[in-house]
Design an enzyme around this catalytic site. Structure first.
Site, PDB file in Angstrom:
ATOM      1  N   LYS A 172       0.997  -1.085  -0.142  1.00 46.60           N
ATOM      2  CA  LYS A 172       0.110   0.052   0.045  1.00 46.60           C
ATOM      3  C   LYS A 172       0.850   1.368   0.034  1.00 46.60           C
ATOM      4  CE  LYS A 172      -3.524   2.692  -0.064  1.00 46.60           C
ATOM      5  NZ  LYS A 172      -4.603   2.521   0.975  1.00 46.60           N
ATOM      6  N   LYS A 240      -0.134  11.411   5.624  1.00 48.00           N
ATOM      7  CA  LYS A 240       0.245  10.325   6.419  1.00 48.00           C
ATOM      8  C   LYS A 240       0.710   9.192   5.477  1.00 48.00           C
ATOM      9  CE  LYS A 240      -2.929   7.376   7.002  1.00 48.00           C
ATOM     10  NZ  LYS A 240      -3.384   6.141   6.412  1.00 48.00           N
TER      11      LYS A 240
END
Length: 294
Positions: A172, A240
């Site tokens: 990811k 993030k």
């Protein structure tokens, strides 16, 4: 396969994912800190859970879809969290995008409680969640992955077991650095075309048909050209994720110079006050740098 699912985290992505599981015939109990999000699940046919413990009670599978590592640690490992209430044999699927080391810790502590764990972050944005067309990258034991496959098939189209615990999160991170990089380049292409007097829509149309074609052009060209930045995936969350990618690179001992530059563009977008906008609002940063504010 299990029929009762506890779903924790009913935000932009989680609300649609939980609704798809309801439509697929699962008995879904959902919890979120935002009451309106729980109400959406109720309207979709799911059951509201006033606490994490009640979402876990009686569930054979618990899915978490949370913003970041601290929230996953609190919800799963903390007092009143998933593992405190979990029966032995529970399958916990964390579909949040978090640091690989957090996934490893969740798997370790889960094993101590007799809970099987998969990390299964997703890509595809809000539309992928709505259409159950997400790409799902799964880390954990292969046999546990096969047990969970029917659930994944009700949420996505591309479903791949990529390795052991934490591997899903590493993939990811790679996904997110690529997405941010491509959005940045599409933004630069738009600024160049328009500053040169070329019609942006026609220019991107021909680019999309050649080697420069990509999913960002397919999904976001029209909204970027129209400067429409309603969040499908917020800049704050991508910021993030870029931090996770850079941390993973440091841990692996590799250099990702372009990722570092793109991370700074994402950081700049937040500093300009665009954190709540869609990540395609990186276009606003490129325009600012070029003196072409719109």
């Amino acid at each position: 396969m299990a029929r009762k699912i506890g779903f924790i985290g009913l935000g932009i992505m989680g609300s649609h994912m939980a609704a798809n599981l309801v439509r697929a015939g699962y008995d879904v109990s959902g919890y979120d800190v935002v009451p309106a999000s729980v109400e959406k699940l109720l309207q979709a046919g799911g059951k509201p859970a006033p606490t994490i413990a009640e979402a876990v009670a009686g569930a054979e599978v618990v899915i978490t879809m949370l913003p970041d590592s601290p929230q996953v640690a609190e919800v799963v490992l903390g007092a009143g969290g998933v593992l405190e209430s979990a029966p032995a044999g529970l399958l916990l699927i964390d579909m949040s995008s978090i640091a690989p080391e957090t996934s490893l810790e969740v798997a370790r502590v889960g094993a101590e409680h007799g809970v099987q764990v998969l990390d299964a972050p997703v890509s595809g944005g809000e539309q992928g969640a709505i259409k159950a067309s997400l790409s799902i990258m799964v880390g954990g034991e292969a046999d546990v992955f096969e047990t969970a496959r029917p659930i994944f098939e009700d949420l996505g189209r591309t479903i791949v077991h990529v390795g052991g615990h934490g591997a899903g999160q590493t993939v990811k991170a790679a996904n997110q650095l690529m997405v941010a990089g491509i959005i940045s380049l599409v933004s630069e292409a738009i600024v160049l075309l328009e500053a040169s007097g070329v019609d942006g829509e026609r220019g991107l149309e021909v680019l999309a048909g050649g080697l420069a074609g990509n999913r960002i052009l397919d999904l976001k060209a029209s909204t970027m050209l129209g400067r429409e930045f309603a969040p499908g995936f917020r800049i704050d969350l991508h910021h993030k994720d870029m931090g996770i990618a850079l941390s993973a690179a440091r841990a692996a001992g590799v250099a990702l110079p372009v990722t570092g530059l793109v991370a700074q563009l994402v950081s700049a977008a937040r500093a300009m006050g665009h954190g709540s906008l869609d990540h395609s609002a990186l276009l606003k940063v490129v325009e600012e740098l070029s003196g072409r504010n719109t």
